[in-house]
Structures are given as C-alpha cells and as structure tokens.
Design an enzyme around this catalytic site. Structure first.
Site, short mmCIF file in Angstrom:
data_model
loop_
_atom_site.label_atom_id
_atom_site.label_comp_id
_atom_site.label_asym_id
_atom_site.label_seq_id
_atom_site.Cartn_x
_atom_site.Cartn_y
_atom_site.Cartn_z
N HIS A 224 -4.81 -17.62 -3.20
CA HIS A 224 -4.47 -16.72 -4.30
C HIS A 224 -4.01 -17.49 -5.53
CE1 HIS A 224 -4.01 -14.23 -0.64
NE2 HIS A 224 -4.70 -13.40 -1.38
N LYS B 165 0.81 -1.22 0.00
CA LYS B 165 0.00 0.00 0.00
C LYS B 165 0.84 1.27 0.00
CE LYS B 165 -3.09 0.11 3.11
NZ LYS B 165 -3.96 1.17 2.60
N GLU C 259 -4.03 -15.04 7.29
CA GLU C 259 -3.34 -15.58 6.12
C GLU C 259 -1.93 -15.98 6.54
OE1 GLU C 259 -3.45 -13.03 2.69
OE2 GLU C 259 -1.40 -13.55 2.16
N TRP D 205 -12.77 1.25 3.35
CA TRP D 205 -13.04 1.02 1.93
C TRP D 205 -14.17 1.89 1.40
CZ3 TRP D 205 -12.31 -5.08 1.84
CH2 TRP D 205 -10.95 -5.34 2.05
N GLY E 49 -15.59 -17.92 4.47
CA GLY E 49 -16.90 -17.33 4.21
C GLY E 49 -17.43 -17.54 2.80
N CYS F 27 -6.70 -10.75 6.38
CA CYS F 27 -5.87 -11.42 5.38
C CYS F 27 -4.68 -10.57 4.99
CB CYS F 27 -6.68 -11.78 4.15
SG CYS F 27 -7.91 -10.60 3.70
N ARG G 12 -6.72 -2.92 -11.67
CA ARG G 12 -7.84 -3.07 -10.74
C ARG G 12 -8.30 -1.72 -10.19
NH1 ARG G 12 -11.09 -6.13 -7.72
NH2 ARG G 12 -11.39 -5.35 -5.60
N CYS G 13 -9.61 -1.48 -10.34
CA CYS G 13 -10.21 -0.25 -9.81
C CYS G 13 -11.28 -0.63 -8.81
CB CYS G 13 -10.85 0.54 -10.94
SG CYS G 13 -9.68 1.04 -12.20
N1 GLN Z 1 -15.70 -13.42 4.42
C1 GLN Z 1 -15.01 -12.86 3.30
C2 GLN Z 1 -14.87 -13.91 2.21
O1 GLN Z 1 -14.71 -15.04 2.50
C3 GLN Z 1 -13.64 -12.37 3.68
C4 GLN Z 1 -12.96 -11.66 2.56
C5 GLN Z 1 -11.67 -10.98 2.95
O2 GLN Z 1 -11.15 -11.14 4.01
N2 GLN Z 1 -11.13 -10.20 2.06
O3 GLN Z 1 -14.92 -13.61 1.04
ZN ZN Z 2 -9.27 -12.50 3.85
#
Ligand code: GLN
Ligand code: ZN
Length: 759
Positions: free
Chosen positions: A699, A116, A670, A566, A437, A648, A520-521
């Site tokens: 990823h 970032k 992560e 965000w 999730g 993450c 990416r936007c």
């Molecule tokens: N619960 C969200 C998903 O599984 C978490 C996404 C994230 O941490 N960026 O998509």
């Molecule tokens: Zn995540």
C-alpha cells in the site's frame, strides 16, 4: 401517508463530487468551487426526492468524504495527533477534514482508520476515542444543510447517526485499557443541543441506529432507554424516527419499541421475517416506517409483494400510523437508470436505481391509499413477470448440474500431508518466494485494453501486446530469482469484472457507480441469471506464460465469494445458491488450467469476510456455505496440483476455523504492517497447511529493506514450522511502479535466501 428515502447517493450522476474532491486534493480546484458543487448536488438530490412526490427530503446525508467522519467532527472527536487542525473557516475546515480522512503527508501523520459499514461495500472512517477525548460541538453542517433545504422550499428530514451506533463503531486508542462508553453522556449532551435546534426546524428527525440489527454492545443496551429519553425530550417538537436497517431487530425489538421515539423504521427487505412480532408489540404511540424498497440493489420492487406487506401493516395500524420508505439509504445503489443507454432493454426493464426507487416508494404509498396509479402498477407487474419467467434468467443445464452435485465434489482426494508428498516434484526450496498475481499496470497496458475494448486495435494486436507484457514480467521474475511465477494479470482491469465479462448470467452497466470510500467508486457487475462458463477464460494466458519458463507458473482466479460480494446479486435466489453456481463455473476453469499443465492455481477470496452477516450468530451458517463454495471450486484437482488462496485483510480471529476448512494447500495473507501479529491466530489454531504472511506492504511506495523482511520472517519462523512458510508481498502489485517493485522484490528474495541459511 408519509414517504421518504433514508438517504440519497451523494456523488452525483456523473460522479461530479469524486472529480471535484480529487481536483481539490491536487490543488486544481479551490475550496469554494468544491463547496459550490456540493450545494448544487444537494439541491439536485432534494429536487429528485421532491419530484418523486416524497414527503420529506434527507438532509445531512451529504458528505465530503464520509458521514460517520462528519458526525465525529461535529462532536469534536478529533484524534490527538490532529489536535493542531483548525475547523474555523470553511476553507480550513475542508483542508483539515481531508487530513483526518487521508492523513497529513507533509507531517507524516497517518489518516484515521477506515472499515466497512456493516456488511456493505461502503467504508466509514472509524472515530477514535481515548480518556483525553473531550467532545465539543463544531461544524454543524447538518443544521446548515437543513436550513438550506428549508430556504429552498423543501421539507427536510435530517439524518443523524445515533449515539449508540456511533460509539459502537468507534475504537479506543488509549494506551491503557479504556472504556469508550465513558464518553456516552458527554456525547449525549451534545446530541441534545443539535436535536434541540433541529427540532425547531422540522417535524421528523431520522436517527440511525443500525447497530440495533447487529451486535449491540452491553453498555449500549443498558443505556439505550435513558439516552433516548433525553434525546426525545431535547428534540422538543421534532419527532424522532429511530431508524434500523440491514437486518431484523429480533432480540433488540423491545429495546427499540420501548425507546419512546415517535417512529420506528424497519428494513422489511432484509428483516421481513420479524414484521409480525413487531406488529404485535408496537406501542400505540409509535409510527411504523416500512422500508419495503431495497436500498442496496438494482432490482425493481415487486409492487404486489410490497403491497401485501403494506396492507398487512395498514390493517393493523391504519394509514395514519405508517410511512412507506426505502429499506436503507440509497447510498448503496447507483443514481439513475435512465442514463443506461447501452443496457439491453429487457434487462433494463427489470432494474431500478436511486431515482427510480424514490418513485417506487411514492407509487406504493399511492397505491396503498387508493390513488390512481394503475398504469404504473401494471407496468411493474409486467416487468416482474417477464423477469420471473425469462429464459435468460433460467438455464436448465445449470439447474440440473446444481441438483447433481455429489458430496465428493467438495473434498479433495486426500488430506494435505498426502498432497504435500504428491507436490514434492514442484521442487520448491524452503521459504519459497512468490507474488500475489498482478504486476504494475502501466498506462500502456491500460491504453491497450481500452483500445481493444473500443475496437481500435485488432484481437491479434491486443494478444501480441499482452504476450509481450507477460514475456517481460516472466523474465523479470526469473532474473529476480522468484520460485513460483505469475503472468502478471495485464489483461485484467478488475479481478471480478474480468470474470463477470466472460461468464453467462452477468451484465454490466455504464454508469452504475456506487461510493466505496471517499472519492473511490465501484461499478459492480450485475448477476441477473444462472451463471455458467461458456468457454475457458484464463487458460491461454496461463499456458503461454508457463511455456516461457521451467519454474511453476501460478494460474490466477477469483473465488466465488469475492465475485458474489462485489456484484449486485439477483434477489430471486439465495446467495448461497448463486455462490454455488459461480463455484461450478470456476471449477471448470480450474480443471482446464490443470489439464493445460498448470501445477499451481491460486483462487483469491479477498472478500470472504466482507460477506459476513451483520449478526454474529449468523456468521457460522454463512461461513459454512462460503467455504463449501470455495471447496467446490477447487476440490476437483489431483493431489499433485497445489491450490493457493489469498486474502488481504487482517481480521482472521473470527474466521480462522473457516480458513482452515477451505483446505487450500497454501494461503497468503496481509501482515507486514501488523508486524506478523495476525499470525497469532494461525498459531493458536495450529493452522495445518502452508502460509505466506506478507512481508512487503504494497500500500506504500516505500521499499522494504532485506533486514526488515528478514526480521519479519524470523518472527514468522519462530511460530510457524519452517516447512510451511512462504515468502510473498501483502497483495498484488498492480498499483505500484516498477521502480519500487524491482528493488523491493530483490530484497525480498535476498531475505528468503538469508532466512533459508539461518534455518
Ligand atoms: N491476484 C490479485 C492481484 O494480485 C489479488 C488482488 C486482491 O487480493 N485484492 O491483483
Ligand atoms: Zn490482496
């Protein structure tokens, strides 16, 4: 009086650059088509700046991916693994450039890292430096583009990332410890060459040193003066505008003011408090550029407020020694408000995007020097007052609730060890398995959401489709043998937008895109007013999902800090207060989920560390209110309800105390790619609650084997007590495909079984 903006968004009004670069990557557009579009965009953006009346147009701010990468390439800071790449012809240059940014799939060479840009949502490519790095000049786009602007009749002001910031943002990739500041003087020699050339082309050269507003490394501080002496001399007739933004200079004030540069640019939105001290200390030879128009949001400037500031500067320095500008590059704001045809007229009248901000800068300068722009001034003040007084912004119920928050509201009834007992009837095995999730978002899911949004299908059809999807996801998880299930989030396009659309105080633009990284936007929601939750948002989906299984179903929410970070946030209230309002709204959702029989609720805080201020000394205060917002969101639940959070990213060292203070029963993080290395700080800190270090890198399409995940779990189990370990992927699975997800999760569940037997 000189006016300018420190940079303009590069993507184009309709994200033309995004689509063109993606076509180029796919091979459906040629290099020359991409180059042609880039040229059109630059001309278009210069024209906007000139039409607004600005004295100079930014050059070198355009980029095919990222301007820090451009700077690294210009100085030959090419990582060794890419040493074969050629940058000779315009075609090979583009191909090579994108290999640096995106990796070389064919040869399996990983991309350069991305991180970032200060505390924005823009990501830059991290230059890599080692003892073998030999800086050399190549790809002088900044000079070419400056020449291009001159040829087209514009007055260019090249924008260059300064050497101190460039090195401060680079990382050492040497095997042996290596001080990257050893490369400072070789780099400075190259900067001199570039500046010498630019100095012949234009009056002002903008040299960005935002690191001055952040934590400047000691070596950067020590050498600052000497570096700038050389750069100033090299630029000859070109005057250097030392450009700072994102905060006040504070402790680096003297460093900046004694740099000898002809001008200093200040962010007077985020660093307003420091102006007086600057005015007292600024040397007579220096011009002050006043960044009064915020480059990072979508709100109209309050002309009266800005004029007060500008008049103060004028009183001290006189018009000749000042410039009027945007606070920072407009890279961080959307392009043109006039494209927003669907936005509510009142809300729209409060806003201003990049095109409008260019005009604001010029109007302010005109007003300051007494040019007749009364009509614009009055229209502006009318909008400012309308916003200040609007009942759509201020909701007395929310203020009352905010004022009445008691200390108890931030604390769960009992500490984790007691809660753990109250949660025993969840009957979870050792090393419980779960996911984060989302499950794969197929075309059919996206099409159905779109059709519902466009009213092409009825609510009933939409609900049935989603319920079928949930049914399928639940039964697959049961077949896999996962312990804690999720509903899969098929109804969500984006984890913030989904909630923003249901909360009061939010609105959405149609075209308010800003670049996040590369092509990416993102289109952040706008928080314009007091936030509240008119009705439950996720309860029906979760209730339905729970009705399909005897296993615990996790409720899935986005946390207040992530929603805040965000979004474009209102600027008439402290961010900490906005976070608290969001927390109260989400707290209602947590309560309702609990009432609906949901025993486990996960509150994602993916952006917690993104909200961190640019100066380390401000981190603690931020983390304090951020953690409080999280606790306010969830502390209302019974001991028997288990709260999870998820993050993450991999830099936990600085925030581990805050993470622990959040007091979630379980955190998933992560960690698969770092081979559990980032557990270290949880171990050192003796993190007291449960933790699920990711064992499956989501990823990548690669399917991790059972042995591999067992290996990771053994590492984890060697440092964290087994009673406190969970087994889960790194993050949500929405960008993956079922063909990878099923075998990966099969292996993950098998790995959990194996490690249970070993334990
Ligand atoms: N619960 C969200 C998903 O599984 C978490 C996404 C994230 O941490 N960026 O998509
Ligand atoms: Zn995540």
């Amino acid at each position: 009086m000189k006016t300018f903006v420190p940079g303009f968004p590069r993507m184009g009004l309709h994200r033309e650059l995004k689509f063109a670069m993606e076509s180029f990557w796919k091979g459906t557009a040629s290099a020359s088509e991409l180059l042609q579009l880039a040229k059109e965009l630059r001309l278009r953006h210069w024209n906007i700046q000139k039409e607004a009346g600005l004295s100079t147009v930014a050059t070198g701010d355009f980029s095919f991916y990222d301007h820090v990468l451009d700077t690294a390439v210009m100085f030959g800071l090419i990582p060794e693994r890419f040493s074969d790449l050629s940058f000779d012809s315009p075609e090979t240059r583009l191909t090579s450039y994108y290999k640096l940014a995106r990796g070389d799939q064919q040869k399996g060479i990983p991309a350069m890292e991305m991180t970032k840009w200060f505390n924005t949502n823009y990501h830059y490519i991290v230059p890599e430096i080692c003892e073998k790095t030999q800086p050399k000049l190549s790809c002088l786009d900044i000079i070419n583009q400056t020449q291009e602007a001159l040829d087209a009749g514009y007055t260019p002001r090249p924008v260059l990332v300064g050497p101190i910031t460039l090195l401060a943002l680079s990382k050492s990739v040497s095997e042996e410890p290596y001080d990257i500041w050893n490369q400072l003087w070789p780099l400075v020699a190259l900067y001199e060459k570039v500046l010498a050339e630019l100095g012949t082309l234009c009056e002002w050269i903008q040299i960005d040193e935002p690191i001055l507003c952040s934590d400047i490394p000691e070596a950067g501080k020590q050498n600052f003066q000497a570096v700038y002496q050389r750069l100033i001399a090299a630029a000859g007739n070109g005057k250097l505008l030392l450009t700072t933004y994102f905060d006040a200079l504070d402790e680096n004030r003297d460093l900046a003011l004694s740099s000898g540069c002809a001008g200093i640019h200040l962010d007077l939105v985020r660093g307003a408090s420091a102006l007086d001290a600057i005015l007292d200390a600024i040397p007579d030879s220096m011009v002050l550029s006043a960044g009064v128009v915020e480059g990072r949001n979508i709100w109209k400037n309050d002309f009266q407020k800005s004029l007060d500031t500008l008049n103060k500067i004028k009183g001290k320095l006189g018009e000749d020694r000042m410039m009027v500008a945007a606070s920072c590059s407009l890279l961080h704001s959307p392009v043109d408000l006039s494209e927003e045809t669907a936005l509510d007229e009142t809300l729209k009248s409060w806003m201003s995007f990049a095109v409008q901000k260019c005009s604001e800068v010029q109007i302010l300068a005109d007003l300051l020097s007494g040019k007749p722009r009364e009509a614009e001034f009055e229209a502006n003040q009318k909008a400012i007052h309308s916003r200040r007084e609007s009942t759509r912004v201020h909701n007395p119920e929310v203020s009352a609730r905010m004022a009445g928050i008691s200390e108890d509201a931030f604390h769960r009834a009992h500490a984790y060890p007691i809660r753990k007992q109250a949660q025993a009837d969840l009957n979870l095995p050792l090393f419980p398995t779960t996911t984060i999730g989302s499950f794969p978002q197929t075309d059919a899911i996206r099409k159905t959401r779109m059709a519902f949004r466009k009213k092409n299908i009825s609510e009933q059809e939409y609900t049935e489709f989603m319920q079928n999807e949930i049914r399928m996801v639940v039964s697959r998880q049961e077949e896999l043998g996962l312990d804690v299930l999720v509903h899969g989030e098929p109804e969500r396009n984006d984890m913030v937008e989904y909630f923003g659309q249901q909360l009061s105080g939010f609105c959405f633009t149609q075209n308010g895109w800003v670049q996040s990284y590369g092509s990416r936007c993102v289109k952040p929601p706008v928080i314009f007013g007091d936030v509240s939750r008119p009705r439950p948002m996720t309860v029906e989906w979760s209730r339905f999902a729970q009705s399909l299984t005897n296993k615990p179903m996790k409720g899935m929410l986005t946390g207040p800090i992530t929603i805040l970070c965000w979004s474009f946030v209102r600027d008439d209230m402290e961010r900490s207060e906005v976070a608290k309002q969001i927390a109260l709204a989400m707290r209602d959702e947590v309560s309702d989920l609990e009432k609906a029989g949901i025993r486990i609720i996960q509150i994602d805080e993916a952006a917690l560390s993104e909200g961190m201020p640019v100066k380390t000394r401000d981190h603690e205060a931020y983390l304090k209110w951020a953690v409080e917002a999280f606790r306010l969101t969830m502390a209302c639940v019974q001991d028997s309800t288990q709260i999870h959070t998820h993050m993450c990213y991999s830099e936990f060292n600085k925030i581990i105390t805050a993470i622990a203070a959040m007091d979630a029963d379980v955190i998933s993080i992560e960690s698969s790619r770092s081979r559990m290395e980032l557990l270290d700080c949880f171990v050192q800190y003796e993190y007291p609650n449960e933790i699920g270090p990711g064992v499956y890198d989501i990823h990548s399409p690669r399917i991790p084997s059972q042995e591999e995940m067992v290996g990771l779990l053994r590492i984890a189990a060697s440092v964290i007590p087994k009673e406190r370990l969970w087994v889960n992927p790194d993050c949500g699975l929405k960008t993956r495909h079922w063909e990878e997800v099923i075998p990966s999760l099969t292996n993950m569940v098998a790995a959990a079984k194996q490690i249970r037997e070993e334990a």
